[in-house]
Motif scaffolding. Sequence first.
Motif, PDB file in Angstrom:
ATOM      1  N   UNK A 130       0.836  -1.206   0.000  1.00 36.73           N
ATOM      2  CA  UNK A 130       0.000   0.000   0.000  1.00 36.73           C
ATOM      3  C   UNK A 130       0.868   1.253   0.000  1.00 36.73           C
ATOM      4  N   UNK A 131       1.962   1.197   0.738  1.00 34.66           N
ATOM      5  CA  UNK A 131       2.873   2.341   0.823  1.00 34.66           C
ATOM      6  C   UNK A 131       3.429   2.721  -0.538  1.00 34.66           C
ATOM      7  N   UNK A 132       3.655   1.713  -1.397  1.00 34.77           N
ATOM      8  CA  UNK A 132       4.202   1.989  -2.734  1.00 34.77           C
ATOM      9  C   UNK A 132       3.113   1.972  -3.806  1.00 34.77           C
ATOM     10  N   UNK A 133       1.840   1.934  -3.375  1.00 32.43           N
ATOM     11  CA  UNK A 133       0.723   2.022  -4.311  1.00 32.43           C
ATOM     12  C   UNK A 133       0.396   0.756  -5.062  1.00 32.43           C
ATOM     13  N   UNK A 134       0.742  -0.407  -4.511  1.00 33.32           N
ATOM     14  CA  UNK A 134       0.543  -1.662  -5.244  1.00 33.32           C
ATOM     15  C   UNK A 134      -0.173  -2.736  -4.427  1.00 33.32           C
ATOM     16  N   UNK A 135      -0.932  -2.354  -3.436  1.00 30.05           N
ATOM     17  CA  UNK A 135      -1.663  -3.349  -2.654  1.00 30.05           C
ATOM     18  C   UNK A 135      -2.582  -4.189  -3.552  1.00 30.05           C
ATOM     19  N   UNK A 136      -3.147  -3.567  -4.580  1.00 26.78           N
ATOM     20  CA  UNK A 136      -4.077  -4.275  -5.465  1.00 26.78           C
ATOM     21  C   UNK A 136      -3.378  -5.295  -6.350  1.00 26.78           C
ATOM     22  N   UNK A 181      10.002   9.077 -13.163  1.00 24.85           N
ATOM     23  CA  UNK A 181       9.507  10.126 -12.266  1.00 24.85           C
ATOM     24  C   UNK A 181       8.805   9.536 -11.048  1.00 24.85           C
ATOM     25  N   UNK A 182       7.994   8.484 -11.250  1.00 26.99           N
ATOM     26  CA  UNK A 182       7.254   7.895 -10.153  1.00 26.99           C
ATOM     27  C   UNK A 182       8.156   7.264  -9.109  1.00 26.99           C
ATOM     28  N   UNK A 183       9.209   6.583  -9.562  1.00 19.55           N
ATOM     29  CA  UNK A 183      10.127   5.945  -8.619  1.00 19.55           C
ATOM     30  C   UNK A 183      10.920   7.001  -7.857  1.00 19.55           C
ATOM     31  N   UNK A 184      11.364   8.043  -8.551  1.00 23.29           N
ATOM     32  CA  UNK A 184      12.095   9.108  -7.868  1.00 23.29           C
ATOM     33  C   UNK A 184      11.209   9.801  -6.844  1.00 23.29           C
ATOM     34  N   UNK A 185       9.936   9.974  -7.158  1.00 23.90           N
ATOM     35  CA  UNK A 185       9.010  10.596  -6.204  1.00 23.90           C
ATOM     36  C   UNK A 185       8.849   9.726  -4.966  1.00 23.90           C
ATOM     37  N   UNK A 186       8.814   8.415  -5.162  1.00 20.21           N
ATOM     38  CA  UNK A 186       8.694   7.501  -4.032  1.00 20.21           C
ATOM     39  C   UNK A 186       9.946   7.557  -3.154  1.00 20.21           C
ATOM     40  N   UNK A 187      11.126   7.589  -3.769  1.00 15.14           N
ATOM     41  CA  UNK A 187      12.372   7.684  -3.004  1.00 15.14           C
ATOM     42  C   UNK A 187      12.414   9.005  -2.236  1.00 15.14           C
ATOM     43  N   UNK A 188      12.006  10.083  -2.899  1.00 12.39           N
ATOM     44  CA  UNK A 188      11.987  11.388  -2.231  1.00 12.39           C
ATOM     45  C   UNK A 188      11.030  11.379  -1.042  1.00 12.39           C
ATOM     46  N   UNK A 189       9.904  10.690  -1.179  1.00 14.03           N
ATOM     47  CA  UNK A 189       8.940  10.599  -0.078  1.00 14.03           C
ATOM     48  C   UNK A 189       9.544   9.871   1.118  1.00 14.03           C
TER      49      UNK A 189
END
Length: 248
Positions: A130-136, A181-189
Amino acid sequence: MSTPAKSEPVSLAAKDIHLSFGRNAVLRGVDLDVPAGTTTVVIGPSGSGKSTLLRVLNRLYEPDRGDILLDGRSVLADDPDALRQRIGMVFQQFNLFPHKTVLDNVTLAPRKLKGLGADAARELGLAQLERVGLRHKADVRPATLSGGQQQRVAIARALAMAPQVMFFDEATSALDPELVKGILALIAELGRDGMTMVVVTHEMGFAQSAADAVVFMDHGAVVESGEPDRLFDGAETERLRQFLSQVL
């Protein structure tokens, strides 16, 4: 968003790290100081020793000389496997088990290394997905995912061990440009959440916006380091100015 309790971040330091492969000196007296809860980005040309440094800090390679400290304490005498439970690492390649589900990939290490029961491991795994947006996507196989989604699973897998430090080794370089961009945003978070991190990357925009400190390496040594604004706007060495002129 529900996430499991996380470990307290710790400081990381490398002192005078040397490593040679045969006659090839790959690391030549590298010093690195990463205060707890901060993000250090390591930049430099290919072959400068950036990825090798991460592998030494994670004890995948043993240094010929020098010391590695977590919260001021040397870890070179510690069991390497125990150390790797404290330091999560995400590689360029995802290295997921293709025959296991996404959830099984995330929960395998906590079950095997920490003795977590099936129910607790599932709860932990779902929270990290869920934290990385992939619980589904918990019950699918990795082959059904995009490259960016697979890298998110790899990050969730590392986070499931509740590491005190995270390393990212060119985590976006195997991805299609639109997925970076999405992975970099996750690392930044993760950085904003207070994780101690060392990020090796060629993404200069990320280094400028998300790093607390930037380290520029060349030929196995640290050439220059400091806050992003100073390095990018006022590089003191000709070598860094030359490098930035080619990548910006």
